[in-house]
Design an enzyme around this catalytic site. Structure first.
Site, PDB file in Angstrom:
ATOM      1  N   CYS A   1       0.864  -1.184   0.000  1.00 25.63           N
ATOM      2  CA  CYS A   1       0.000   0.000   0.000  1.00 25.63           C
ATOM      3  C   CYS A   1       0.893   1.224   0.000  1.00 25.63           C
ATOM      4  CB  CYS A   1      -0.875  -0.022   1.253  1.00 25.63           C
ATOM      5  SG  CYS A   1      -1.831   1.486   1.454  1.00 25.63           S
TER       6      CYS A   1
ATOM      7  N   CYS B   1      -3.294   7.455  -1.683  1.00 28.08           N
ATOM      8  CA  CYS B   1      -4.604   7.503  -2.349  1.00 28.08           C
ATOM      9  C   CYS B   1      -5.691   8.065  -1.445  1.00 28.08           C
ATOM     10  CB  CYS B   1      -5.042   6.105  -2.769  1.00 28.08           C
ATOM     11  SG  CYS B   1      -3.815   5.233  -3.733  1.00 28.08           S
TER      12      CYS B   1
ATOM     13  N   THR C   1      -4.056   5.040   7.597  1.00 23.71           N
ATOM     14  CA  THR C   1      -3.021   4.590   6.673  1.00 23.71           C
ATOM     15  C   THR C   1      -2.111   5.752   6.298  1.00 23.71           C
ATOM     16  OG1 THR C   1      -4.508   2.935   5.782  1.00 23.71           O
ATOM     17  CG2 THR C   1      -2.664   3.593   4.390  1.00 23.71           C
TER      18      THR C   1
ATOM     19  N   TYR D   1      -9.126   0.729  -5.314  1.00 27.18           N
ATOM     20  CA  TYR D   1      -8.673  -0.644  -5.083  1.00 27.18           C
ATOM     21  C   TYR D   1      -8.636  -1.479  -6.367  1.00 27.18           C
ATOM     22  CZ  TYR D   1      -8.729  -0.133  -0.003  1.00 27.18           C
ATOM     23  OH  TYR D   1      -8.451   0.240   1.283  1.00 27.18           O
TER      24      TYR D   1
ATOM     25  N   GLU E   1      -6.819  -5.269   4.448  1.00 30.52           N
ATOM     26  CA  GLU E   1      -7.255  -3.949   3.988  1.00 30.52           C
ATOM     27  C   GLU E   1      -8.154  -4.072   2.754  1.00 30.52           C
ATOM     28  OE1 GLU E   1      -4.223  -0.677   3.596  1.00 30.52           O
ATOM     29  OE2 GLU E   1      -5.005  -0.688   1.550  1.00 30.52           O
TER      30      GLU E   1
END
Lengths: 480, 480, 480, 480
Positions: free
Chosen positions: B98, B102, B189, B294, B445
Site C-alpha cells: 500500500c 490515495c 493509513t 482498489y 485492507e
C-alpha cells in the site's frame, strides 16, 4: 433503416432451406417455435425507431454519412465500443434471450480490419470488396449471421488431415467468376432469420490448409445452404395451444446446423482465399469482439432474471427475508461484474491499422471467462429464491381445465398482491431462463459461445504479461 | 513538485507525536519498521520525475495551470478517473504494498464536490477555503492523509448517544478563530508520513449529531495529535540485522490509531461544521472514489504476487506442469477482473455539480466487493504453487550461520537456474504478501478498507435498480 | 503412560542439535518460541490423564493388553479410525494449533501394514522388528516424528539422477550391524519435541533408486541429526516481554529442516531397505492416514477460530446483524464439511492383510482436497467479521505504556460486555490463526501437509472409478 | 417381496385420480411421460431380487423376522443408516433420476420414533397403530409416498391465520371412526406410483394450530385425493415418436400437486392428531433423514453424469486434454464430498428412545447444504466438457429424416470410436441431467427437496455449538 415489420417481411420473402423437427419449412416466419427468434431480432429494428433508444441504437456511418443501425456499424472509437455493450444490455433486457444480431456485427468488424491487413500485406483488394458489402448491409439494414464454428471432427488433426476433408468448410473448386465451397457451420445462431451469412475460418491454419482459409458472404437462401434447427430445452412448449408454459412467449433464440453443399460464391463476395497466415488473426479478432459482447447481452438477460426472481420472492411472500435480499444483492453484484468487464475492455480499446477500433484482448477474454461462471451462479440463486414450485407447477392446460382449475387457484395462491396466474407466469419465466429454451442462451451459450472457457484461458495466458510480472517481483527483490 | 528525497526531508522536518512498540519516536524517517512506508510514498514522487511515468503521474491543474502530481488532482473528466486507476496499478507494481497516498487524493475530491454542494445549499464558503487548501497541496506537492474512520464504540448507537461522546470525533469548543476538536481516527493509513490530515465524518448523521458533522485539515504535527502505530504481521522482521526475512525490505504500508486530543483548527481550515445532511454524501463520495482505487492498487500488488509466484514455480522446477500454468492463469484472470471493475467505474463516471468527476457508484461498489474476495483466492493459489517451504524455511540468520549455511545451501537447492538465496528471497516475498506485513494491505485492507463488504452490499442494493429489473420481467410477461 | 510434565522432562533430557534464528540451542524446552510447540504435544499427554477425555485418548493395545495413548495405537477397526479423528478434533480445540503428534501415529500405522506386506512377499522380518519398536513407543508413551518429505531438488528427475544424490535421503553405507544414511527431511513438524523419528521414503521408486527405499527409526538426538527451525509468521512475538501480541501464548507448532548427516541405524531399527516396489505403497498409506487426520485437527482449530470470531463480533457489538450470523453459519458449515469427510473416510475404512485398518483412500483424498480450500475461506470470513482493527491495533507495549494506555483504553472500547484488553486479545488470536504463526498450520499446512492439492487430485483421478461411471451412463443409454 | 413386474401391476390395479397436461388419466402405468417414473421405482424392486444387490437392498425386519426391502426398514443401527445411503447411491447410478421411494422410507422412520415419543408423553397408542401400518408395508412390500409440504400461502402467518384455512392440510371434522382432512401437499414426488401416502405436518405448530397437527396414512386411491402432475423441463419429449431426444428414455421422476378434498381417515390410520408440540420434532426428524438421503441418491446420479461427461469428452476426441481431466477430477471430488457427508451423518447416528436410529442432525444438514451447491457446479462443468452441441444438435426426427440424415451423419461425426448416433445420445443424456427433466431432480430438487438452503442454515446455526466454540477460544485466551 427498416421497421421491425419490414424486417419480418424481408425474411419472409427469402427462400431458405430449413428443417425443423423432421420437417422442411418454407420459412421460419410464423412458425411458433421460430417466430420468437424473429421477434428478438425484430426488437433491434423496433428500438432503432423508438425515440427513447434511437440515440443508442443508431450511429452515422463514416462510409456513407447516413444514419444506420448500430448493429451494422464499424466501430470508430472507444465510445462506439462502449455503446455497443450498452445497446446489447438494453436488448437483453427487452428480450430476455439471445437476440442473435451480434454475431454478424462482430464478424463484420473483424473481417473489416483483417481484410485491410491482408491487403496491406499481399496487395489484394478484399477490403474494398468488403466495404461494398458493408455499405449494402448498412443501407439495406440487413441482419447478418457470422459463421465461424466448423464441426472439427477429430480435434487432434488439422483440417487437411481429417478423414473427411469437409469437416472444415473449404474451397472445393475455383472458377473464373468465383469459388465453390463445401462444409458446414455448427451452432449457427440466428441464421434462419438473417439475410446474409458471413463465413470465416474457425482456427489458425497452416500452409497446407490453404483451401480452408476462406471468408465470404452470401444470402442465406443461396442454393446449397441447408439449415437444420437445433433442439432447445422445452422447445415444443412454444407449439402448445397456449405458449404460457414456455415462460417467454414472445422472444427466443435459435441455432442451426448449417450445411454448405457446394455453394457458389461470386468473386466480389470473397474476402479471404488462401491467406492462411491471417486466419488466426481473424478468429482472434472476432472472438475478442464477441467475448466483449457477452458483457452486455448476458448482463441484460441477467437483469430480467434478477427482476423475475425479485417478483417471485414477492409473490411467494418472502421478499423481506434478509437471506433473500442478500441473494438478490449477490445476483446483482455478479451481473454487474460481467457488465464492468464488458465496459472495461471497450474503454481500453485501441485503433487497428484499418482505422476501426478493436477491444482490449486481455480484458475481453477475462469478461468472457467470467461469463462462463457467473450466469450459472445467478441461475442457481434464482432457483433458490424461486422455490421448488418452479419445477412442479401444473401445466397451463391443468390450470385452465375446469376440473383442476379451482384446486390450482385455491392452493397455489400466495401473496395477495399477485394473482395465482401471474405467480405461475413468473415461475415459468425463471424456468425458461434457468432450465428451458432461454437457458440455452443464458447458460450453455455463455459457456461455449465465442469459444469455450479453455480458449479464453489460453488467451489470458498469452496476454497476461507474465514476464513483466516476474520483472516486478525481481525488481522488488533486487534479483535477476 | 518535490523529488522523492525532498519529500523524505520534508517529513523529517515535522515534529509529529508517534508511538511505536511502546516508544515515542522523534520521526518516522529512518525507523527501520516505518521507513519502508515512507519509501512507498516516496515512489509517488520519484515516478513523477521519471520520464517513463511522468505522463501518467502528472497532470495540469485547472486551478493553477501548473503541472502537479496526479495524487493532488481534482478529476476533470473520465480520462482522469481512468488514469488514476492506471497510476495506482503502476505504483502497486513498483512497491508491492500500500503506497498510502490515495486516501488523501480520494478525500480531496470528495470534500471538494461536497463543499461545493453545501455552499450552494447554505451560502457558506467552504469550497473557496478548500480550494485554497488544495492549491497549497498541489503547489507544495503535499501528501495528505484522509481521515474518516472513528472508533464507533457501540455500533448500535448514534454518536451523541455513546457512553463516551468522544468515540466519534467532534467539535468540543467553538472560538472566534476556529474550533477545538476531540476524538480519534482508527486505521490511519500513512498518516505518520503525510504532511496534512484531512478529517471527515464517518457516517450519515442526524440533526442531534451536529457537533460530529465536521471536516477540516491540519498539519500532521499539530499540537494534540498523537499517532500510535498499529502492529502488522511480521513487523519486527524489519528490525532484524538483515531485513531479508521481511520479504520486502524496501516498501511497506503503515497504519496508526490517531488521537485528536483537543486540537485547534483555524477557521480557514474548516470545510464542514454542522451541516449534518451532507455527512452521508461526503462519506459516500469518499467511499466511492476509494472503492475505485482498489481496482488499481490491488491489481498492481497482485501483479507482483503473480510474478513472484511464477518465479517460485520456476525455482521449484515445476513451472511447466499444466496445473501450475492453469493456476497462474486463474490468478491473472481474477486480478484482471479487479482491474476491469476499476476501469469500468471510471469510464462510466459522471460530472458533479462542482464540475469535477465522480465515479459510477454501483460499479465502484462492485469493484470493491470483488476486492474483498479475489485477493484472498489469489493468495491461496500463490501458496499452493509456492509450496510449504514458504512457511518452514530457516531464518536468514541460519542461512548465514557457518554451521548451518552449508546444509541450507545443499538441501534447499532446486532449479539450477536459481541460487538457493534467490529461491528463499522469492518465497519470503510470497510470505510477506500472503501472511506477512504486506498481507495486511493486500488481504485485510482489501476486506475492510473503504468499507467492509457489507457496506458495499448495501450500496449495491440501493444502486442496483431492482425496480427497473422487475419492470423488465413484467414487460416480458405482460403483467403489471 | 507419561504425564504431561514427565513428557517435558523426557524431552529436556535429550541432547538434540537444534538451530534457531542463527543460534544453537541445548534444548527446545523453555525456549519461548519453541515451548508452545512442546505445550501442544504435552496436551496429548495431559488429556490422556483427564477423566473427561481419557476414554477418547486411550485404548487397550492388542500387542500388550495395556492401556496406551491413542497416539501410539495401531487401528484395529473403523471405530479406532473414527475415534482418532475425534481425538484430533478435541486437540485442535484445546490448542488452536498443530499438536504435531499425528504424523508419527500415521507413520506407525503405515509402516506397520507395509512391513507386513513386504515380509509376506520377500520373507523378511521387518514387521517383527517394527512391532518391537511400536511396543516400546506404547510402553514408554513416546512421541514419534514421522519423516517423509525429502528436499527433492529437480522434481523432474528420480533420486538417483539428481545432481546431488543426497537430495533424497539414502543409504550411503551398509555395515554388519546396520546402515549409514545421509540426506534431509524438510518441513519436519514437531521433530524437536519428539523422542523418535521414523523415516520413510517420499515417492514411489524404481529399481535404480534402491538405496533410497529405506525406512527406519532412531532417537531424535542421534549423532548426525541436525534440526534447523523454520521461521513462522510472527514467530518472534513469542520472544517479546509479553507474549500477548502473539495471539496464542500457550500453544503452537514447529517445523524444522532436519539433516541426517551420515547417521548410523542399527539393524533392529531398519524397516525397509531396498524393497523399492513397496515405497509407493508406504507413501500412499501414510498420505491416506494423514489426509484423514486433517479432517479432525483442522476442524478442531476451525472451532476455535469460529468461536474467536463470534466473540469478536460480540466485542464489536455486531453479533446480531443478520450478515454476521450468516457468515458464522457458513464458517460452521465449511468446518463441519471437513469433519464429515474425516469421519466418512474412517467409517469406510477396511482391514489390511496385516490386520490393522486403513482408511478409504478416495474419501481421505477428498477430505484433504477440501482442507486445501475451506480453511482459507473460513479465515477470510473471520477477517471479514473481526474488522480491520485486527491488523491495525497497537502493540501490547503501547497498551501498557502510561502515555498511550489511556488513549487505547478510551478509544478502542466497544461493547460494554468486553474489556478493551479482552477485545484486543480476541483480535490477536484471530490474527494468529489467519496471518500469524498458527496460520502456518491452519492455512499453509492445510494446503501442503500430507501432499499438495495436485497430489490429492491424482489420487482422486485414480480412485474415482471413472470406468464404472462410464458404464452407468452406457447402461442408461443402452450403448457400449 | 414383490418383483418389479408385480409392483407395476399392483399400481395398475389402483384407481387414482390423476390429471396430466389437462387430461384425466385412469392410471400412470403405461403413460409415456409417467412410465419412466414407475420404472425408477420398479428398480427398487428389481434390485432386491438381483443376486448382486440383494444384500444391500434387503434386511431382516426386527418386527417380523422376515426379509424385507430396505426401503421399508426401520433403522436398527448405524450400519442400517450407512447401508441406506449406499443403496441410494446404487439406485441413482441405475436410474440417473430420482427413484422416489426414499421419501416414504424417511417418513416411516420419522413417524415411528415420534409416535413413540408422543405415546410416552400422552399415553396415546399411535406407535402401536403405526407399527401395524409398517408391518403391512413390509409384508406387502409397498411403496409409500411421504407427504409433508403444504402450500403455505402467506408465509408470514401461521396456519390458523391464513386467509384460506386450507392452505395447510387440517382436520375439518372428527367422527367416531375417524377424521376428515382437507388441504393439499405440493411437490409430491412419486405419489402417482405409490401405494400409500403418509401425511405429516410441515412446520412446528402452536397450540392454536391444533387441527393442523395431524399425521396419517391412506391408500393413494382413496376417495377425495386428486393428483395434478407437475410439468418438468422437456417432459413432452417422452411423448414423441422416439423418446431419444428425452435423453433418458427409461427412467425419470415425477411430482404432483396433491389435493386432499375432505378425505376420510379411519382411526387406525391416524398417527398424530392435535399433539402440536411434536409437529416440529417430526418435521425435523423427517428432514434430517431426507437430508441424509441426498448424500446417497444425488451422488449416484452424479456418477452417471460424470460418466456421461467422460464419454462426451471421448466422443469429442478431447479426453486427454489436461483441462478436461482436471474438470472430471473436480466433478468427482465434489460428488464424493456429498457422499462423504451422507456417510458421516449416518456413521454418527444415534439411538432414539423408540429404539430406532436417527442420523446426526448437524452433519445431515451440512450434507444437504452442500447438495444445494455442488450438483450445480458439477452440471456446469459437465456442460463445459460436453460442448455447445448439447443444446444445438438436431432433433431425432431430423437425424432420421432421409433428407437431413446424411448431413448429420457426415458433419456430426467426431471420434471414430463413437457412432454419431451414440455421440448424440450421450449429449442428450447430459442435456437431460443439466437442463431437461432429470435436472428437475438433480438440480432444483437438490436445492429445495428436504427443505431449502436457508432451512439447513437455521439448523446448522442451532446445532453448531457456537457457545462451546466461544469457550474454546476463551480457554486459549484465558478470558471469560
Amino acid at each position: 433503416m427498416m421497421t421491425g415489420e419490414q424486417y419480418i417481411e424481408s425474411i419472409r420473402r427469402m427462400k431458405m432451406h430449413i428443417f425443423c423437427l423432421g420437417e422442411e419449412l418454407e420459412t421460419a416466419v410464423g412458425h411458433p417455435m421460430l417466430q420468437p427468434a424473429l421477434n428478438s431480432v425484430k426488437m433491434t429494428y423496433d428500438l432503432a425507431q423508438d425515440a427513447e433508444y434511437k440515440e443508442l441504437m443508431t450511429v452515422v456511418s463514416p462510409l456513407t454519412g447516413k444514419i444506420i443501425n448500430r448493429f451494422t456499424n464499424l466501430h470508430q472509437n472507444t465510445d462506439d465500443l462502449i455503446n455497443k455493450v450498452k445497446m446489447q444490455r438494453v436488448l437483453g433486457q427487452k428480450t430476455a434471450s439471445c437476440f442473435q444480431r451480434c454475431v454478424g456485427m462482430d464478424a463484420m468488424n473483424a473481417v473489416y480490419s483483417t481484410t485491410y491487413d491482408i491487403d496491406q500485406k499481399y496487395g489484394t483488394n478484399y477490403n474494398e470488396r468488403f466495404k461494398k458489402f458493408i455499405i449494402r448491409c448498412q443501407e439495406e439494414d440487413l441482419t447478418v449471421d457470422g459463421a465461424m464454428t466448423d464441426p472439427k471432427g477429430d480435434r487432434s488433426l488439422p483440417p487437411h488431415l481429417q478423414a473427411d476433408p469437409d469437416l472444415y468448410l473449404r474451397v472445393v473448386d475455383r472458377r473464373a467468376d468465383g469459388i465453390i465451397v463445401r462444409g458446414a457451420k455448427v451452432h449457427q445462431t440466428g441464421i434462419c432469420n438473417s439475410h446474409e451469412v458471413l463465413v470465416m475460418p474457425t482456427i489458425a491454419l497452416g500452409e497446407e490448409d490453404r483451401d480452408y482459409a476462406v471468408s465470404f458472404a452470401v444470402p442465406t437462401d443461396t442454393e446449397g445452404i441447408t439449415m437444420i434447427i437445433g433442439r432447445q430445452s422445452c422447445d415444443t412448449r412454444k407449439l402448445e395451444d397456449s405458449c404460457r408454459d414456455a415462460g417467454n412467449c414472445r422472444f427466443g433464440g435459435v441455432e442451426a446446423l448449417t450445411i454448405f453443399n457446394d455453394v457458389f460464391v461470386p468473386n466480389e463476395r470473397i474476402f479471404m482465399d488462401g491467406e492462411t497466415k491471417y486466419a488466426g488473426l481473424l478468429v482472434e479478432r472476432f472472438a475478442g469482439y464477441h467475448r466483449q459482447s457477452y458483457g452486455g447481452c448476458k448482463a441484460g438477460v441477467g437483469d430480467v432474471l434478477i427482476g423475475a426472481t425479485a417478483l417471485a420472492a414477492e409473490s411467494n411472500g418472502v421478499a423481506k427475508a434478509s437471506h433473500i435480499k442478500d441473494k438478490l444483492i449477490e445476483m446483482i453484484h455478479l451481473n454487474e461484474t460481467l457488465y464492468a468487464c464488458g465496459i472495461a475492455c471497450s474503454c481500453e480499446g485501441h485503433k487497428t491499422p484499418s482505422g476501426i477500433y478493436d477491444i482490449d484482448t486481455l480484458l475481453a477474454n477475462v469478461c468472457k471467462q467470467n461469463v462462463t461462471r457467473f450466469p450459472y451462479e445467478i441461475a442457481r440463486l434464482s432457483q433458490d429464491i424461486a422455490g421448488g414450485l418452479m419445477v412442479t407447477a401444473p401445466s397451463e392446460k391443468d390450470r385452465t381445465n375446469p376440473e383442476t382449475a379451482p384446486f390450482i387457484e385455491k392452493y397455489l395462491a400466495a401473496s395477495s398482491s399477485f394473482s395465482t396466474s401471474d405467480r405461475l407466469k413468473i415461475l415459468r419465466l425463471i424456468e425458461n431462463l434457468t432450465l428451458g429454451s432461454a437457458a440455452v442462451g443464458y447458460l450453455t451459450e455463455s459457456m461455449h459461445g465465442a469459444g469455450s472457457p479453455q480458449a479464453q484461458r489460453i488467451m489470458i495466458s498469452r496476454q497476461g504479461s507474465l514476464e513483466k510480472k516476474k520483472d516486478f517481483a525481481r525488481s522488488i527483490l533486487d534479483i535477476n
